[in-house]
Motif scaffolding. Structure first.
Motif, PDB file in Angstrom:
ATOM      1  N   PRO A   1       0.522  -1.539  -0.137  1.00  0.00           N
ATOM      2  CA  PRO A   1       0.052  -0.388  -0.390  1.00  0.00           C
ATOM      3  C   PRO A   1       0.931   1.626  -0.286  1.00  0.00           C
ATOM      4  N   TYR A   2       2.201   1.036   0.631  1.00  0.00           N
ATOM      5  CA  TYR A   2       2.907   2.263   0.283  1.00  0.00           C
ATOM      6  C   TYR A   2       3.546   2.612  -1.199  1.00  0.00           C
ATOM      7  N   ASP A   3       3.471   1.326  -2.219  1.00  0.00           N
ATOM      8  CA  ASP A   3       3.936   1.671  -3.273  1.00  0.00           C
ATOM      9  C   ASP A   3       3.449   0.796  -4.235  1.00  0.00           C
ATOM     10  N   LEU A   4       1.483   1.959  -4.715  1.00  0.00           N
ATOM     11  CA  LEU A   4       1.170   1.199  -5.895  1.00  0.00           C
ATOM     12  C   LEU A   4       0.924   1.651  -6.796  1.00  0.00           C
ATOM     13  N   LYS A   5       1.137   0.728  -8.119  1.00  0.00           N
ATOM     14  CA  LYS A   5       1.748   0.705  -9.056  1.00  0.00           C
ATOM     15  C   LYS A   5       0.639   0.473  -9.661  1.00  0.00           C
ATOM     16  N   ILE A   6       0.778   1.369 -11.189  1.00  0.00           N
ATOM     17  CA  ILE A   6      -0.753   0.994 -12.371  1.00  0.00           C
ATOM     18  C   ILE A   6      -0.094   0.432 -13.300  1.00  0.00           C
ATOM     19  N   VAL A   7      -0.150  -1.017 -13.489  1.00  0.00           N
ATOM     20  CA  VAL A   7       0.468  -2.230 -14.660  1.00  0.00           C
ATOM     21  C   VAL A   7      -0.781  -2.314 -15.474  1.00  0.00           C
ATOM     22  N   HIS A   8      -1.834  -1.238 -15.391  1.00  0.00           N
ATOM     23  CA  HIS A   8      -2.109  -2.228 -16.754  1.00  0.00           C
ATOM     24  C   HIS A   8      -3.632  -0.656 -17.096  1.00  0.00           C
ATOM     25  N   ARG A   9      -3.936  -0.260 -18.696  1.00  0.00           N
ATOM     26  CA  ARG A   9      -4.994   0.696 -18.817  1.00  0.00           C
ATOM     27  C   ARG A   9      -4.911   0.353 -20.360  1.00  0.00           C
ATOM     28  N   GLN A  10      -6.708   0.017 -20.041  1.00  0.00           N
ATOM     29  CA  GLN A  10      -7.311  -0.985 -21.197  1.00  0.00           C
ATOM     30  C   GLN A  10      -8.671   0.056 -21.629  1.00  0.00           C
ATOM     31  N   PRO A  11      -8.533   0.784 -22.355  1.00  0.00           N
ATOM     32  CA  PRO A  11      -9.580   1.659 -22.874  1.00  0.00           C
ATOM     33  C   PRO A  11     -10.584   0.946 -22.976  1.00  0.00           C
ATOM     34  N   LEU A  12     -12.009   1.629 -23.250  1.00  0.00           N
ATOM     35  CA  LEU A  12     -13.988   0.854 -23.298  1.00  0.00           C
ATOM     36  C   LEU A  12     -14.325   1.716 -24.183  1.00  0.00           C
ATOM     37  N   ALA A  13     -16.045   1.061 -24.347  1.00  0.00           N
ATOM     38  CA  ALA A  13     -16.521   1.923 -25.703  1.00  0.00           C
ATOM     39  C   ALA A  13     -16.750   3.228 -24.716  1.00  0.00           C
ATOM     40  N   SER A  14     -17.294   3.398 -23.354  1.00  0.00           N
ATOM     41  CA  SER A  14     -17.843   3.682 -23.196  1.00  0.00           C
ATOM     42  C   SER A  14     -17.691   4.323 -21.750  1.00  0.00           C
ATOM     43  N   TYR A  15     -18.342   5.458 -20.857  1.00  0.00           N
ATOM     44  CA  TYR A  15     -18.281   5.643 -19.951  1.00  0.00           C
ATOM     45  C   TYR A  15     -18.858   4.347 -18.963  1.00  0.00           C
ATOM     46  N   VAL A  16     -17.677   3.683 -17.791  1.00  0.00           N
ATOM     47  CA  VAL A  16     -17.432   3.196 -17.407  1.00  0.00           C
ATOM     48  C   VAL A  16     -18.058   3.544 -15.586  1.00  0.00           C
ATOM     49  N   PHE A  17     -19.449   2.662 -14.968  1.00  0.00           N
ATOM     50  CA  PHE A  17     -19.623   3.303 -14.029  1.00  0.00           C
ATOM     51  C   PHE A  17     -19.324   2.353 -13.425  1.00  0.00           C
ATOM     52  N   THR A  18     -19.759   1.053 -12.987  1.00  0.00           N
ATOM     53  CA  THR A  18     -19.593  -0.613 -12.347  1.00  0.00           C
ATOM     54  C   THR A  18     -18.534  -1.277 -12.892  1.00  0.00           C
ATOM     55  N   VAL A  19     -18.128  -2.455 -11.811  1.00  0.00           N
ATOM     56  CA  VAL A  19     -17.086  -3.187 -12.017  1.00  0.00           C
ATOM     57  C   VAL A  19     -17.656  -4.309 -11.578  1.00  0.00           C
ATOM     58  N   ALA A  20     -17.256  -5.733 -11.731  1.00  0.00           N
ATOM     59  CA  ALA A  20     -16.821  -6.797 -10.698  1.00  0.00           C
ATOM     60  C   ALA A  20     -16.252  -7.903 -11.176  1.00  0.00           C
ATOM     61  N   LEU A  21     -16.006  -8.912  -9.885  1.00  0.00           N
ATOM     62  CA  LEU A  21     -15.242  -9.129 -10.522  1.00  0.00           C
ATOM     63  C   LEU A  21     -15.550 -11.427 -10.055  1.00  0.00           C
ATOM     64  N   TRP A  22     -14.918 -11.865 -11.457  1.00  0.00           N
ATOM     65  CA  TRP A  22     -15.053 -13.447 -11.144  1.00  0.00           C
ATOM     66  C   TRP A  22     -14.085 -14.625 -11.618  1.00  0.00           C
ATOM     67  N   LYS A  23     -13.941 -15.228 -10.804  1.00  0.00           N
ATOM     68  CA  LYS A  23     -12.581 -15.987 -10.640  1.00  0.00           C
ATOM     69  C   LYS A  23     -11.333 -15.000 -11.937  1.00  0.00           C
ATOM     70  N   ASP A  24     -10.888 -15.676 -13.008  1.00  0.00           N
ATOM     71  CA  ASP A  24      -9.957 -14.764 -13.511  1.00  0.00           C
ATOM     72  C   ASP A  24     -10.468 -13.120 -14.356  1.00  0.00           C
ATOM     73  N   HIS A  25     -11.746 -13.290 -14.264  1.00  0.00           N
ATOM     74  CA  HIS A  25     -12.194 -12.060 -15.490  1.00  0.00           C
ATOM     75  C   HIS A  25     -12.820 -10.900 -14.048  1.00  0.00           C
ATOM     76  N   ALA A  26     -12.633  -9.597 -14.834  1.00  0.00           N
ATOM     77  CA  ALA A  26     -13.186  -8.024 -15.142  1.00  0.00           C
ATOM     78  C   ALA A  26     -14.157  -8.108 -15.368  1.00  0.00           C
ATOM     79  N   TYR A  27     -15.243  -7.518 -15.296  1.00  0.00           N
ATOM     80  CA  TYR A  27     -16.823  -6.893 -15.958  1.00  0.00           C
ATOM     81  C   TYR A  27     -16.577  -5.239 -15.353  1.00  0.00           C
ATOM     82  N   PHE A  28     -17.429  -5.245 -16.577  1.00  0.00           N
ATOM     83  CA  PHE A  28     -17.047  -3.439 -16.118  1.00  0.00           C
ATOM     84  C   PHE A  28     -18.485  -3.152 -17.164  1.00  0.00           C
TER      85      PHE A  28
END
Length: 298
Positions: A57-84
């Motif tokens: 928590p004292y050395d946070l690192k941005i490891v990936h940015r992913q452009p998406l088609a439109s404004y993103v409002f919510t996120v959920a996780l299941w297994k190895d996937h993220a849903y936006f």
């Protein structure tokens, strides 16, 4: 901008790390505990997803940015996937390796036929629940290619959480308790009417926390068909609420899933925030431990 505070010194929280993200607004955040990766849904012009390594928590690192088609409002996780959840799309990210995360699915989605955006989503027992005016239920047997199996009209605007085969859904002033043992056909077993609109809800252990009107109301839901009110926080004295005030809450639990602390947040249009921390040793009498106001970066 995004701030993290140390939680082990509850009475005197200190800022551990701040990450500045230009043109970014973290509308919602999800944490994958197994590798301490944060997934941020960006609602601003540079809409997309940001993955952050939070193992230190004292050395946070941005490891990936992913452009998406439109404004993103919510996120959920299941297994190895993220849903936006976006305005008109559902974005699915294969994030087995956060450094090499890739977009695998992004279909156009008019969520409920009226053009409303996706408000919230939650994944549970192999199904994804997305809410706008309606609630869509998706089968995640193939995590990278979700299949819609139900469209529940005018059902919920938010998902508070789940306890086994019981789901808790927010719809305006009403908390709907539903049997989700058959996910495509959830059956409402109880409706709890509150005096004002419910902003957010959380399920922790056998307790339900409803954030509304500046206070958090706590219910015992051991019997989901008859939630029992047990306590409420007093909120902030002298705080003026309006329709632009944003509320949220989070519950910290111990290893047995017993709630031990409650965090109640207020967000204002001018960017200021206040976080109240309550001790839940006696859950019938939440005790205020601290009030924290993160500094603003201009």
């Amino acid at each position: 901008r995004f701030a993290f505070a140390r939680a082990h010194e509850i009475k005197e929280p200190t800022l551990a790390k701040r990450v500045n993200l230009p043109n970014f607004c973290a509308w919602q955040i999800a944490l994958r505990r197994k590798d301490m990766t944060l997934f941020l849904a960006n609602e601003e012009e540079s809409h997309g997803a940001v993955l952050i390594d939070a193992s230190d928590p004292y050395d946070l690192k941005i490891v990936h940015r992913q452009p998406l088609a439109s404004y993103v409002f919510t996120v959920a996780l299941w297994k190895d996937h993220a849903y936006f959840g976006q305005n008109y799309h559902l974005g699915v990210l294969d994030a087995a390796n956060p450094l090499k995360a890739k977009l695998v699915y992004e279909p156009f989605q008019n969520w409920d036929g009226s053009g409303q955006r996706c408000q919230r989503m939650a994944a549970h027992n192999g199904y994804l629940y997305t809410t706008s005016g309606s609630t869509l239920v998706w089968d995640l047997t193939e995590p990278g290619s979700p299949t819609p199996v139900a469209n529940l009209k005018d059902f919920a605007y938010d998902v508070a959480g789940f306890d086994g085969t019981t789901g808790f859904f927010i719809h305006g002033k009403t908390m709907k308790v539903a049997d989700v043992s058959e996910p495509s056909k959830p059956s409402v077993v109880h409706e709890l009417a509150m005096p004002v609109r419910i902003n957010t809800g959380r399920i922790a252990g056998k307790f339900m926390f409803l954030n509304q009107g500046g206070a958090v109301h706590i219910f015992d839901v051991k019997n989901p068909k008859a939630p029992k009110f047990i306590a409420a926080t007093k909120g902030m004295k002298g705080f003026s609420f309006n329709r632009m005030t944003r509320f949220s809450c989070a519950v910290e639990v111990d290893q047995t899933e017993k709630p031990i602390r409650l965090y109640q947040a207020y967000g204002r249009r001018n960017g200021t925030q206040t976080v109240l921390c309550y001790d839940l040793a006696d859950i019938t009498r939440p005790t205020l431990l601290s009030t924290y106001e993160p500094p603003i970066i201009s």
